[in-house]
Motif scaffolding. Structure first.
Motif, PDB file in Angstrom:
ATOM      1  N   ASN A   1       0.824  -1.211   0.000  1.00 17.37           N
ATOM      2  CA  ASN A   1       0.000   0.000   0.000  1.00 17.37           C
ATOM      3  C   ASN A   1       0.855   1.256   0.000  1.00 17.37           C
ATOM      4  O   ASN A   1       0.543   2.233  -0.697  1.00 17.37           O
ATOM      5  CB  ASN A   1      -0.929  -0.006   1.212  1.00 17.37           C
TER       6      ASN A   1
ATOM      7  N   LYS B   1      -4.372  -3.124  -0.913  1.00 19.09           N
ATOM      8  CA  LYS B   1      -4.741  -4.367  -0.246  1.00 19.09           C
ATOM      9  C   LYS B   1      -5.515  -4.070   1.032  1.00 19.09           C
ATOM     10  O   LYS B   1      -5.224  -3.106   1.745  1.00 19.09           O
ATOM     11  CB  LYS B   1      -3.491  -5.183   0.090  1.00 19.09           C
ATOM     12  N   SER B   2      -6.473  -4.930   1.334  1.00 20.34           N
ATOM     13  CA  SER B   2      -7.297  -4.762   2.526  1.00 20.34           C
ATOM     14  C   SER B   2      -6.945  -5.820   3.565  1.00 20.34           C
ATOM     15  O   SER B   2      -6.681  -6.975   3.223  1.00 20.34           O
ATOM     16  CB  SER B   2      -8.782  -4.862   2.162  1.00 20.34           C
ATOM     17  N   LYS B   3      -6.970  -5.434   4.824  1.00 14.74           N
ATOM     18  CA  LYS B   3      -6.725  -6.389   5.901  1.00 14.74           C
ATOM     19  C   LYS B   3      -7.910  -7.327   6.101  1.00 14.74           C
ATOM     20  O   LYS B   3      -7.799  -8.315   6.818  1.00 14.74           O
ATOM     21  CB  LYS B   3      -6.408  -5.664   7.199  1.00 14.74           C
ATOM     22  N   LYS B   4      -9.055  -7.018   5.478  1.00  8.95           N
ATOM     23  CA  LYS B   4     -10.228  -7.878   5.576  1.00  8.95           C
ATOM     24  C   LYS B   4     -10.254  -8.961   4.500  1.00  8.95           C
ATOM     25  O   LYS B   4     -11.172  -9.789   4.492  1.00  8.95           O
ATOM     26  CB  LYS B   4     -11.501  -7.031   5.469  1.00  8.95           C
TER      27      LYS B   4
END
Length: 296
Positions: free
Chosen positions: A31, A107-110
């Motif tokens: 990110n 990018k997502s942490k989920k």
């Protein structure tokens, strides 16, 4: 020949904690690199004389020069490989023929799958040894549930999915010469099946259609819970149980599709010397609602 073996890992609690930290660090590096790349590009559009165009080396140097103290306790290769993958993603963006064509996104942490890469992994006594960062005292080799086929690893892609840890290990193996068969074949892509010289391969079997119906059922249940409870729906145990079942069925669908295609392509390579395929824009055909599921 470059081959890849995917093996499930058995890390202890200490290594689970370290793997989770590296997964989070990879997402952070990606990110940050993407934001830096976009800032360099915007500066380039405003003033081309004083701002060079962004590339892998400039973005990597910018991130390395501005590293915080806590980053030195994590693998340096994680940052460098994240920038390298981002550079390849931008190159693919200008080539629409790539299967994963599209603009790189944050990018997502989920996301259900989190992971990182390293090119300094080793196989020691049948266990996977990752590169140990400086200042870390407790570090262990990670056993696997199945025997590893290689002695040297080129790239190790570690990822976490549904609470389990996996490693995709690429390695070199000398390829033997394939015996000539003197046969040719042509492949015709259709909705739900492939036609070729020997017959037809069904890529939408009945077990896959049953899974799609079950996925639709779980999606409706989750949608009703979200409409009724809003953001609080994700905190209920029933919601988490249904979501786990949905993720399990999605994984089964992906495994079935991958198994069918791998067996089909292996049969083609083993039995034919020349393979002819259509010049179709399959990705664009999948954008229509009529044939998208069958084409997928």
């Amino acid at each position: 020949m470059i081959k890849t073996q995917v093996a499930e890992l058995k890390p202890n609690k200490t290594m689970q904690r370290e793997l989770d930290r590296l997964c989070d660090y990879r997402r952070y590096c990606w990110n940050l690199a993407l934001a830096t790349w976009q800032d360099m590009y915007e500066a380039r559009t405003l003033d081309k004389d004083n701002n060079p165009s962004p590339n892998e080396r400039r973005v990597r140097d910018e991130l390395v020069n501005n590293k915080a103290d806590w980053q030195f306790a994590l693998s340096a290769r994680c940052l460098q490989l994240a920038v390298k993958d981002l550079s390849n993603a931008w190159k693919n963006f200008f080539d629409k023929a790539q299967p994963d064509w599209g603009k790189p996104h944050f990018k997502s942490k989920k996301a259900p799958r989190q992971g990182f890469k390293t090119d300094r992994a080793k196989v020691i006594n049948g266990k996977l040894r990752l590169d140990k960062p400086r200042g870390i005292k407790s570090w262990f080799d990670i056993p696997t549930y199945e025997a590893l086929k290689m002695e040297e690893v080129k790239i190790a892609s570690i990822f976490r999915e549904r609470g389990h840890y996996y490693a995709a290990l690429s390695y070199e193996e000398e390829a033997g010469l394939k015996a000539k068969t003197g046969k040719k074949t042509a492949i015709d892509v259709n909705v739900g099946h492939f036609n070729y010289t020997k017959g037809k391969i069904n890529v939408l079997p009945a077990k896959l259609q049953k899974l799609y119906k079950r996925i639709k059922h779980y999606q409706r249940i989750l949608a009703k819970k979200r409409r009724a409870n809003g953001k609080l729906a994700g905190r209920s145990n029933n919601y988490l149980q249904v979501r786990t079942k949905l993720q399990r069925d999605y994984r089964k669908v992906a495994d079935i599709q991958n198994d069918l295609l791998q067996k089909f392509t292996t049969e083609l390579v083993n039995n034919y010397d020349q393979i002819v395929i259509e010049n179709l824009n399959v990705k664009q055909m999948m954008m229509t609602h009529v044939a998208s599921k069958g084409m997928q």
